[in-house]
Design an enzyme around this catalytic site. Sequence first.
Site, PDB file in Angstrom:
ATOM      1  CD  GLU A  15      -3.154   0.654  -0.039  1.00 50.56           C
ATOM      2  OE1 GLU A  15      -2.786   1.279  -0.327  1.00 50.56           O
ATOM      3  OE2 GLU A  15      -4.033   0.046  -0.100  1.00 50.56           O
ATOM      4  CG  ASN A 144      -9.290   3.017   0.774  1.00 53.68           C
ATOM      5  OD1 ASN A 144      -7.759   2.630   0.587  1.00 53.68           O
ATOM      6  ND2 ASN A 144      -9.408   1.517   0.819  1.00 53.68           N
ATOM      7  CG  ASP A 196      -7.635  -0.726  -1.877  1.00 53.93           C
ATOM      8  OD1 ASP A 196      -6.961   0.790  -1.351  1.00 53.93           O
ATOM      9  OD2 ASP A 196      -7.324  -1.266  -2.110  1.00 53.93           O
TER      10      ASP A 196
END
Length: 291
Positions: A15, A144, A196
């Site tokens: 991430e 997100n 996301d």
Amino acid sequence: MMLEPHLQLTMALGEGPQWDDNEQRLYWVDIKAGELHRLDPLNAQHEVFHFDEPVAHVVAHEGGGYLGAFRSGLWRLDDQLRKQQQLVEGPQDPAISWCNDCLCDPAGRFWVATKNDAERHPVAALFSYQGELREHFGGVTIGNGLAVSPDQRWLYFSDTPRYRIERYPLDIDSGTLGEAQLFADTRALALPGAPDGGAVDENGHYWIAMYGGGVVVHFNAEGEVIDSLPLLAPNPTKVIFGDSDLRTLYVTCARQELEQATLDQYPDAGSLFSTRVETPGLPPHRYRDPA
């Protein structure tokens, strides 16, 4: 156009990619492993820094060193990426919700979208930090999609389980947000996966990783789908533009909770992917303390 493996890894939850234009290096994390990765694309030098807890994002600090978002809260890091001082706890009880997607805006403000630890309950929120912590709204399950438009008028956001990308009118000077507007309903558009992490290019187009869908979707500024870029990994997590011309799209991925049959089918799951694009992204920003 297809995204190709750039660096083969086995990240559980890759991430938070962040390009550093001074260093010309890419940073990203493996959240649950408490790892920070750093890559020099020119010489392929890859380094991994280990922390004592999950880490969601690290961004350069204008005053030197870095600002890091950890499960325990926000920390100041030195030039060697060592924890120096905890700036603020939380911003929520980490047994309930903790730091997830983050962004440093053009004013040097640090935005933090939290996620419910169980990923089932809408008890997370969106915060910003610039010397003090400020909550903007709650009712979030997995925050997100953070990105700011080139004209600094809009802040993008998605709550992944809701399959909606929204944008908020942004006053960049005060850091206040207006009422949410729907940018794209990914379920109504029949896009695979769930929204996301995203980023915006210099034309104001929005690019977002679709977790569970194995694609990155490219929207124009009106929320219309321009393209869908596949990759041989089912769980892309976040995109960022990097390299000296900001025309390489980097994508982090996760391999958490994938069954062995799926891992056999997608051996590059959990790797770093990339592709070259025509339009550059926006220059990255550093955290800046209040005047």
